[in-house]
Write an enzyme that holds these catalytic residues in place. Structure first.
Site, PDB file in Angstrom:
ATOM      1  N   GLN A 118       0.668  -1.147   0.160  1.00  0.00           N
ATOM      2  CA  GLN A 118      -0.067  -0.040  -0.053  1.00  0.00           C
ATOM      3  C   GLN A 118       0.768   1.127   0.036  1.00  0.00           C
ATOM      4  O   GLN A 118       0.271   2.217  -0.195  1.00  0.00           O
ATOM      5  CB  GLN A 118      -0.957   0.000   1.265  1.00  0.00           C
ATOM      6  CG  GLN A 118      -1.791  -0.975   1.263  1.00  0.00           C
ATOM      7  CD  GLN A 118      -2.509  -1.268   2.342  1.00  0.00           C
ATOM      8  OE1 GLN A 118      -2.116  -1.675   3.616  1.00  0.00           O
ATOM      9  NE2 GLN A 118      -3.627  -0.718   2.810  1.00  0.00           N
ATOM     10  N   HIS A 136      -1.152   1.582  -4.905  1.00  0.00           N
ATOM     11  CA  HIS A 136      -1.507   3.086  -4.909  1.00  0.00           C
ATOM     12  C   HIS A 136      -0.418   3.643  -5.787  1.00  0.00           C
ATOM     13  O   HIS A 136      -0.351   4.964  -5.630  1.00  0.00           O
ATOM     14  CB  HIS A 136      -1.453   3.477  -3.689  1.00  0.00           C
ATOM     15  CG  HIS A 136      -2.529   2.879  -2.524  1.00  0.00           C
ATOM     16  ND1 HIS A 136      -2.110   2.258  -1.387  1.00  0.00           N
ATOM     17  CD2 HIS A 136      -3.841   2.271  -2.912  1.00  0.00           C
ATOM     18  CE1 HIS A 136      -3.481   1.878  -0.758  1.00  0.00           C
ATOM     19  NE2 HIS A 136      -4.256   1.883  -1.639  1.00  0.00           N
ATOM     20  N   CYS A 144       0.828  13.490 -16.070  1.00  0.00           N
ATOM     21  CA  CYS A 144       0.114  14.685 -16.476  1.00  0.00           C
ATOM     22  C   CYS A 144      -1.477  14.239 -16.884  1.00  0.00           C
ATOM     23  O   CYS A 144      -2.038  13.352 -17.474  1.00  0.00           O
ATOM     24  CB  CYS A 144       0.272  15.102 -18.015  1.00  0.00           C
ATOM     25  SG  CYS A 144      -0.696  16.460 -18.745  1.00  0.00           S
ATOM     26  N   CYS A 147      -2.474  14.656 -21.063  1.00  0.00           N
ATOM     27  CA  CYS A 147      -1.855  13.841 -22.158  1.00  0.00           C
ATOM     28  C   CYS A 147      -1.527  12.385 -21.504  1.00  0.00           C
ATOM     29  O   CYS A 147      -1.274  11.659 -22.382  1.00  0.00           O
ATOM     30  CB  CYS A 147      -0.879  14.456 -22.778  1.00  0.00           C
ATOM     31  SG  CYS A 147       0.819  14.877 -21.730  1.00  0.00           S
ATOM     32  N   CYS A 195       2.281  20.802 -17.443  1.00  0.00           N
ATOM     33  CA  CYS A 195       2.891  19.771 -18.304  1.00  0.00           C
ATOM     34  C   CYS A 195       3.855  20.741 -19.542  1.00  0.00           C
ATOM     35  O   CYS A 195       3.066  21.454 -20.266  1.00  0.00           O
ATOM     36  CB  CYS A 195       2.033  18.692 -18.822  1.00  0.00           C
ATOM     37  SG  CYS A 195       2.780  17.587 -19.977  1.00  0.00           S
ATOM     38  N   CYS A 198       2.042  19.421 -23.046  1.00  0.00           N
ATOM     39  CA  CYS A 198       0.448  19.814 -23.319  1.00  0.00           C
ATOM     40  C   CYS A 198      -0.100  20.758 -22.481  1.00  0.00           C
ATOM     41  O   CYS A 198      -1.094  21.439 -22.907  1.00  0.00           O
ATOM     42  CB  CYS A 198      -0.355  18.778 -23.244  1.00  0.00           C
ATOM     43  SG  CYS A 198      -0.954  18.406 -21.843  1.00  0.00           S
TER      44      CYS A 198
END
Length: 299
Positions: A118, A136, A144, A147, A195, A198
């Site tokens: 976990q 997780h 991002c 994208c 990002c 993008c």
């Protein structure tokens, strides 16, 4: 770091399981070690395993009250994203430098048929564990939301540092929290670059509260637990309170398939009513002892 997903349901008693032994006596520890030695193991670990590496846990003795940011809150807008990344930026000084402890190294030596963790700190991988499902995700990655590009968290730390000169120095010494961030109320003025590909929103590549663990990860873990019934294996839980369903569901599945369950954790867990053995002792000590027995048997 322990589970980041929401709590679902309540524990159901398994009337067919063996009577639980709650103890940390040497006799009961020896009995638990004897039960596990020589068996195929699936090992489920939580935040308690990483406390010896300097990463605080959520619910152990002395842990701080913590309300982690939800996914819905994170995507609500720039203010929440700034709050998350400012705190994470400060906490990375601890999280990014954490090293595997004796418990992580023991898990690698035990080499279970599957390691389910976990934790998002990556310390099991650093210790050499290979057959691993990070339920997780990994805090060392950034994704991002536009994208889908996955990048390195350490690299993004450098981007944040260039955009926020002097921010860390002015706020040194903040308490590190279980999510790998730092205690900080005023995050105004912190700059979160988008990002580079993008212009989208960047998020740590981990499962927040309110998100679901990817189905393929869950399916792989269920399959490994069910296969234990065919080979007379056992499920070992180390350092997890099993408060959230993401880990508890595998304990429940093991109980359904009549697979022995050993839980090693300081404090109560939601899986205690289903356990064959429950030990209140240190994870590193118990796992190291189990690794020694496993090595002796292989010799």
């Amino acid at each position: 770091m322990d589970a980041l997903v929401g709590i679902e349901g309540r524990v159901e008693m398994n009337t067919g399981s063996a009577q639980v032994a709650h103890s940390a006596s040497s006799d009961d520890t020896d009995e638990a070690l004897e039960l596990l030695t020589g068996r195929a193991l699936v090992l489920l670990t939580g935040a308690g395993l990483s406390t010896d590496s300097g990463i605080p846990d959520y619910r152990g003795p002395g842990s701080v009250n913590r309300s982690p940011m939800t996914y819905q809150e994170f995507i609500s807008g720039p203010e929440a994203q700034r709050r998350y990344w400012a705190r994470s930026y400060l906490g990375w000084a601890t999280m990014g430098k954490a090293q595997p402890n004796a418990g992580h190294r023991a898990v690698a030596a035990i080499d279970p048929v599957l390691l389910i963790t976990q934790n998002v700190d990556g310390l099991h991988e650093a210790a050499g564990s290979a057959r691993i499902v990070p339920l997780h995700g990994r805090i060392a990655e950034v994704v991002c939301l536009g994208c889908g590009t996955v990048s390195d968290r350490a690299g993004f730390q450098e981007v944040l540092a260039r955009a926020n000169s002097g921010f860390a120095e002015e706020r040194a010494g903040r308490q590190v929290l279980p999510d790998g961030d730092a205690a900080l109320e005023d995050t105004s003025g912190f700059v979160v670059p988008p990002c580079e590909r993008c212009g989208g929103v960047l998020k740590p590549h981990v499962v927040f509260f309110g998100e679901n663990v990817p189905k393929e990860r869950v399916a792989r873990c269920y399959a490994a637990v069910e296969e234990l019934a065919d080979v007379q294996g056992a499920l070992l839980v180390a350092g997890s309170s099993l408060t959230v369903m993401s880990g508890l569901r595998f304990v429940r599945r093991a109980a359904e398939w009549q697979v022995p369950i050993v839980i090693v954790n300081r404090g109560e867990t939601r899986g205690d009513p289903l356990a064959t053995r429950k030990l209140e002792t240190g994870c590193s000590e118990f796992l190291s002892a189990l690794a020694i027995r496993a090595d002796a048997q292989r010799a």
